[in-house]
Design an enzyme around this catalytic site. Sequence first.
Site, mmCIF file in Angstrom:
data_model
loop_
_atom_site.group_PDB
_atom_site.id
_atom_site.type_symbol
_atom_site.label_atom_id
_atom_site.label_comp_id
_atom_site.label_asym_id
_atom_site.label_seq_id
_atom_site.Cartn_x
_atom_site.Cartn_y
_atom_site.Cartn_z
ATOM 1 N NE ARG A 106 42.185 43.221 45.020
ATOM 2 C CZ ARG A 106 42.318 43.255 43.697
ATOM 3 N NH1 ARG A 106 42.234 42.151 42.982
ATOM 4 N NH2 ARG A 106 42.564 44.388 43.078
ATOM 5 C CG HIS A 133 39.878 48.978 42.756
ATOM 6 N ND1 HIS A 133 41.037 48.938 43.501
ATOM 7 C CD2 HIS A 133 40.115 48.205 41.661
ATOM 8 C CE1 HIS A 133 41.929 48.172 42.878
ATOM 9 N NE2 HIS A 133 41.399 47.720 41.768
ATOM 10 C CD GLN A 136 42.477 50.140 38.061
ATOM 11 O OE1 GLN A 136 42.881 49.070 38.468
ATOM 12 N NE2 GLN A 136 43.007 50.738 37.007
ATOM 13 C CG ASP A 229 35.002 46.527 36.591
ATOM 14 O OD1 ASP A 229 35.791 45.641 36.191
ATOM 15 O OD2 ASP A 229 34.796 46.750 37.802
ATOM 16 C CB CYS A 269 40.048 48.477 36.482
ATOM 17 S SG CYS A 269 38.739 47.264 36.684
ATOM 18 N NE ARG A 297 46.139 49.825 40.701
ATOM 19 C CZ ARG A 297 45.571 48.663 41.046
ATOM 20 N NH1 ARG A 297 44.940 47.946 40.150
ATOM 21 N NH2 ARG A 297 45.607 48.242 42.311
HETATM 22 N N1 NVA Z 1 34.937 45.277 39.908
HETATM 23 C C1 NVA Z 1 35.988 44.287 39.790
HETATM 24 C C2 NVA Z 1 37.311 44.948 39.696
HETATM 25 C C3 NVA Z 1 38.463 43.996 39.535
HETATM 26 C C4 NVA Z 1 39.795 44.711 39.538
HETATM 27 C C5 NVA Z 1 35.924 43.338 40.976
HETATM 28 O O1 NVA Z 1 35.680 43.814 42.092
HETATM 29 O O2 NVA Z 1 36.092 42.130 40.791
HETATM 30 N N1 CP Z 2 42.631 46.142 38.249
HETATM 31 C C1 CP Z 2 43.016 45.340 39.254
HETATM 32 O O1 CP Z 2 42.921 45.676 40.426
HETATM 33 O O2 CP Z 2 43.549 44.156 38.848
HETATM 34 P P1 CP Z 2 43.879 42.898 39.752
HETATM 35 O O3 CP Z 2 42.574 42.300 40.189
HETATM 36 O O4 CP Z 2 44.645 41.975 38.842
HETATM 37 O O5 CP Z 2 44.694 43.317 40.930
#
Ligand code: NVA
Ligand code: CP
Length: 313
Positions: A106, A133, A136, A229, A269, A297
């Site tokens: 990540r 992502h 997800q 989101d 998500c 997930r």
């Molecule tokens: N769009 C959000 C998703 C979090 C799971 C982010 O990137 O923070």
């Molecule tokens: N939806 C998702 O990826 O959640 P986290 O940021 O908690 O991993």
Amino acid sequence: MSQTLKHYLQFSDLTADEYAYLFTRSALIKSKFKAYDKHQPLTDRTLAMIFEKASTRTRISFEAGMYQMGGAVVHLTTGDSQLGRAEPIEDSAKVISRMVDLVMIRTYEQTKIERFAANSRVPVINGLTNEFHPCQILADLFTFIEHRGDVSLPLDCLKGKVVAWVGDGNNMANTWLQAADLLGFTVHVSTPSGYEVNQAVAGVSNNHCFKVFTDPLQACRDADLVTTDVWTSMGYEAENEARRKAFAAWCVDEAMMAVAKPDALFMHCLPAHRGEEVQAEVIDGAQSVVWDEAENRLHAQKALMEFLLLGRL
Ligand code: NVA
Ligand code: CP
């Protein structure tokens, strides 16, 4: 058993046929999990997870999933590894991938995960980047199929469907577009001005897979799934105040759900901010499947890890 090196850096890295396999396999893995029936094809395999941003769901689903499949996990963050002290990404990839069987990352820019993958001996999975992502959306589509389709014919119920995206033209929106392009549904996208999806960044050549709406309510009309989101994704916190103003009308509310199909589902998500991108009545309401979505997930990523390491079983 040796398997050709396959990465999962964006949704378009797998074919429709591979997704059909993964959805059916996720259902089997889920049913075994529910029955406490051991499923341990990854005994003695190790997953390294690298987090440069916070996580709850991604960390726990990959970590628990790997243990449940008989494997082990190493957890690294920028702060507690040499990644935060400017060791080149290429060198990190060469070293880490000699010691483990699989890597989940990540991070920020997609180019970073691409550079890692180009220097990795083992499959690399995108656990979220600024641009995408995919894990997800894999879980979201599996959730839709479970609720509205048949897991033995998983792609049939997606064809021709409408997904309404209300909010930021972000990593989630880009990945929805890639999924629509590959699997034959349409995304109705409504974002505030200045936060539109960028088709080139999303990496979709076919502009028939999405339709842009200035009014979020119109985007939801006749949708089979409404989803949103956070207004401010991780890494964009400096824009928080400007975004709060710009996104005020992009809150999924009961009026939007009322113009969607009567059996429309709501997904997010997570983490969610009630009163910002979604009303509490919607996310906690009867059409919301966010808890199944979060749980899935685990099952979908177990199928993905197994597939990347062992192929079709
Ligand atoms: N769009 C959000 C998703 C979090 C799971 C982010 O990137 O923070
Ligand atoms: N939806 C998702 O990826 O959640 P986290 O940021 O908690 O991993």
